[in-house]
Write a protein that holds these residues in place. Structure first.
Motif, mmCIF file in Angstrom:
data_model
loop_
_atom_site.group_PDB
_atom_site.id
_atom_site.type_symbol
_atom_site.label_atom_id
_atom_site.label_comp_id
_atom_site.label_asym_id
_atom_site.label_seq_id
_atom_site.Cartn_x
_atom_site.Cartn_y
_atom_site.Cartn_z
ATOM 1 N N VAL A 1 41.533 41.034 31.510
ATOM 2 C CA VAL A 1 41.031 41.907 32.573
ATOM 3 C C VAL A 1 40.655 43.249 31.959
ATOM 4 O O VAL A 1 41.492 43.924 31.359
ATOM 5 N N ASP A 2 39.404 43.623 32.091
ATOM 6 C CA ASP A 2 38.911 44.896 31.535
ATOM 7 C C ASP A 2 39.237 45.021 30.044
ATOM 8 O O ASP A 2 39.603 46.085 29.547
ATOM 9 N N GLY A 3 39.118 43.906 29.338
ATOM 10 C CA GLY A 3 39.330 43.916 27.894
ATOM 11 C C GLY A 3 40.770 43.830 27.456
ATOM 12 O O GLY A 3 41.049 43.817 26.255
ATOM 13 N N ALA A 4 41.699 43.752 28.402
ATOM 14 C CA ALA A 4 43.116 43.695 28.053
ATOM 15 C C ALA A 4 43.738 42.412 28.610
ATOM 16 O O ALA A 4 43.363 41.962 29.697
ATOM 17 N N PRO A 5 44.695 41.833 27.876
ATOM 18 C CA PRO A 5 45.313 40.588 28.348
ATOM 19 C C PRO A 5 46.272 40.849 29.505
ATOM 20 O O PRO A 5 46.939 41.880 29.577
ATOM 21 N N MET A 6 46.355 39.884 30.406
ATOM 22 C CA MET A 6 47.295 39.928 31.518
ATOM 23 C C MET A 6 47.837 38.523 31.721
ATOM 24 O O MET A 6 47.080 37.550 31.719
ATOM 25 N N VAL A 7 49.140 38.407 31.874
ATOM 26 C CA VAL A 7 49.785 37.126 32.141
ATOM 27 C C VAL A 7 50.537 37.250 33.453
ATOM 28 O O VAL A 7 51.428 38.089 33.585
ATOM 29 N N VAL A 8 50.168 36.411 34.424
ATOM 30 C CA VAL A 8 50.686 36.541 35.781
ATOM 31 C C VAL A 8 51.378 35.250 36.220
ATOM 32 O O VAL A 8 50.801 34.170 36.094
ATOM 33 N N PRO A 9 52.601 35.332 36.745
ATOM 34 C CA PRO A 9 53.252 34.139 37.290
ATOM 35 C C PRO A 9 52.737 33.835 38.692
ATOM 36 O O PRO A 9 52.492 34.748 39.492
ATOM 37 N N THR A 10 52.567 32.571 38.997
ATOM 38 C CA THR A 10 52.160 32.167 40.332
ATOM 39 C C THR A 10 52.565 30.708 40.547
ATOM 40 O O THR A 10 53.028 30.050 39.624
ATOM 41 N N VAL A 11 52.416 30.221 41.768
ATOM 42 C CA VAL A 11 52.781 28.839 42.074
ATOM 43 C C VAL A 11 51.571 27.939 41.900
ATOM 44 O O VAL A 11 50.424 28.385 41.998
ATOM 45 N N TYR A 12 51.836 26.655 41.659
ATOM 46 C CA TYR A 12 50.754 25.706 41.453
ATOM 47 C C TYR A 12 51.085 24.368 42.105
ATOM 48 O O TYR A 12 52.221 24.080 42.472
ATOM 49 N N GLY A 13 50.063 23.554 42.225
ATOM 50 C CA GLY A 13 50.204 22.171 42.650
ATOM 51 C C GLY A 13 49.206 21.346 41.878
ATOM 52 O O GLY A 13 48.191 21.858 41.391
ATOM 53 N N CYS A 14 49.479 20.056 41.734
ATOM 54 C CA CYS A 14 48.621 19.205 40.908
ATOM 55 C C CYS A 14 48.409 17.871 41.596
ATOM 56 O O CYS A 14 49.351 17.292 42.150
ATOM 57 N N ASP A 15 47.154 17.381 41.571
ATOM 58 C CA ASP A 15 46.855 16.081 42.175
ATOM 59 C C ASP A 15 46.540 15.011 41.133
ATOM 60 O O ASP A 15 46.055 13.935 41.460
ATOM 61 N N GLY A 16 46.803 15.312 39.870
ATOM 62 C CA GLY A 16 46.548 14.352 38.806
ATOM 63 C C GLY A 16 45.316 14.655 37.985
ATOM 64 O O GLY A 16 45.243 14.311 36.809
ATOM 65 N N GLU A 17 44.336 15.291 38.584
ATOM 66 C CA GLU A 17 43.110 15.653 37.875
ATOM 67 C C GLU A 17 42.858 17.153 37.876
ATOM 68 O O GLU A 17 42.182 17.678 36.997
ATOM 69 N N THR A 18 43.412 17.848 38.868
ATOM 70 C CA THR A 18 43.139 19.269 39.054
ATOM 71 C C THR A 18 44.430 20.029 39.288
ATOM 72 O O THR A 18 45.328 19.551 39.981
ATOM 73 N N LEU A 19 44.511 21.212 38.673
ATOM 74 C CA LEU A 19 45.616 22.126 38.909
ATOM 75 C C LEU A 19 45.145 23.190 39.892
ATOM 76 O O LEU A 19 44.151 23.871 39.646
ATOM 77 N N TYR A 20 45.831 23.314 41.012
ATOM 78 C CA TYR A 20 45.521 24.350 41.994
ATOM 79 C C TYR A 20 46.577 25.441 41.869
ATOM 80 O O TYR A 20 47.776 25.155 41.814
ATOM 81 N N PHE A 21 46.134 26.690 41.826
ATOM 82 C CA PHE A 21 47.116 27.762 41.787
ATOM 83 C C PHE A 21 46.735 28.884 42.729
ATOM 84 O O PHE A 21 45.573 29.155 42.987
ATOM 85 N N HIS A 22 47.781 29.509 43.256
ATOM 86 C CA HIS A 22 47.634 30.531 44.278
ATOM 87 C C HIS A 22 46.980 31.773 43.696
ATOM 88 O O HIS A 22 47.267 32.165 42.575
ATOM 89 N N GLY A 23 46.126 32.397 44.487
ATOM 90 C CA GLY A 23 45.392 33.566 44.013
ATOM 91 C C GLY A 23 45.875 34.865 44.587
ATOM 92 O O GLY A 23 45.070 35.772 44.812
ATOM 93 N N SER A 24 47.169 35.010 44.833
ATOM 94 C CA SER A 24 47.664 36.271 45.370
ATOM 95 C C SER A 24 47.414 37.424 44.407
ATOM 96 O O SER A 24 47.353 38.585 44.814
ATOM 97 N N VAL A 25 47.271 37.100 43.121
ATOM 98 C CA VAL A 25 46.992 38.120 42.118
ATOM 99 C C VAL A 25 45.502 38.185 41.804
ATOM 100 O O VAL A 25 45.067 38.982 40.987
ATOM 101 N N ALA A 26 44.724 37.347 42.460
ATOM 102 C CA ALA A 26 43.339 37.169 42.050
ATOM 103 C C ALA A 26 42.458 38.356 42.382
ATOM 104 O O ALA A 26 41.383 38.510 41.803
ATOM 105 N N SER A 27 42.860 39.218 43.317
ATOM 106 C CA SER A 27 42.004 40.333 43.707
ATOM 107 C C SER A 27 41.651 41.206 42.517
ATOM 108 O O SER A 27 40.554 41.743 42.448
ATOM 109 N N ARG A 28 42.580 41.331 41.574
ATOM 110 C CA ARG A 28 42.284 42.142 40.403
ATOM 111 C C ARG A 28 41.951 41.307 39.181
ATOM 112 O O ARG A 28 40.969 41.534 38.496
ATOM 113 N N SER A 29 42.786 40.303 38.903
ATOM 114 C CA SER A 29 42.689 39.622 37.620
ATOM 115 C C SER A 29 41.658 38.517 37.552
ATOM 116 O O SER A 29 41.064 38.295 36.498
#
Length: 215
Positions: free
Chosen positions: A40-68
């Motif tokens: 983000v803006d040239g700097a690394p960011m590592v954010v914890p969030t929840v996920y779910g998986c259907d076997g082919e795709t990983l879905y993850f929550h975007g509560s942090v997505a507004s910025r990152s």
């Protein structure tokens, strides 16, 4: 088998690398919290969030997505899921380690905009962590859907590493030191359900949540 490329090839501790697709699926099925690495803006960011998986795709929550993740064109991410299974306590500090299962998934996620696809992704995420809760609780309304960001990432590019077993110095010079060595296992389980203090008397937990107690 998991495809291999420059990012997913195992270079260090290659014996711990796994290429079986089933190993990836098992690691993802065993958890529901991931860490999303993004620049983000040239700097690394590592954010914890929840996920779910259907076997082919990983879905993850975007509560942090507004910025990152949504503050511009989507770039590549690295999503990691790790389970610690125990401390490896050797005769020498150098040989100490961790028994673990870890997966890294690379790619460019998609923001889900289609209402039907987004609803299905939320269902997968909910059922991944608490099977049965999607049909039990009230589902999100339009306002809540609009306020929720959900991202989808293909599982086609992934790397898996697993470490199991005792210390590696049992047949070396340090074996003569007379020191104890072995593994201190780490076990994770659900506890007993704790009711919301605001819950009226007489409302009992549903069976699908009872089944999780102690697991």
């Amino acid at each position: 088998m998991l495809p291999e490329n420059e990012r997913t090839r195992h270079r260090r501790l290659r014996a711990q690398g796994r290429r079986e697709r089933g190993e990836l699926d098992a690691i993802l099925a065993a958890g529901f919290v991931c860490h999303v690495g993004v620049v983000v803006d040239g700097a690394p960011m590592v954010v914890p969030t929840v996920y779910g998986c259907d076997g082919e795709t990983l879905y993850f929550h975007g509560s942090v997505a507004s910025r990152s993740l949504l503050a511009g064109p989507l770039g590549e991410v690295c999503v990691t899921v790790t389970h610690v299974d125990g401390l490896v306590l050797a005769r020498s500090l150098f040989e100490h380690g961790v028994n673990y299962r870890s997966a890294m998934i690379y790619g460019t996620p998609r923001v889900l905009l289609d209402p039907a696809e987004k609803l299905e992704g939320l269902r997968v995420l909910s059922e991944h962590s608490a099977p049965g809760q999607w049909d039990y609780a009230r589902r999100p309304n339009k306002k809540e859907m609009a306020a929720t960001a959900l991202l989808a990432l293909s599982l086609e590019e992934a790397s898996v590493k697993i470490r199991v077993g005792p210390p590696d110095d049992g047949d070396g010079p340090d074996a003569a030191l007379g020191l104890w060595a072995g593994v201190l296992p780490l076990r994770t389980s659900w506890g007993e359900l704790e009711a919301d203090p605001a819950l009226p008397a007489g409302i009992e937990p549903p069976e699908h949540l009872r089944k999780l107690e102690g697991r």
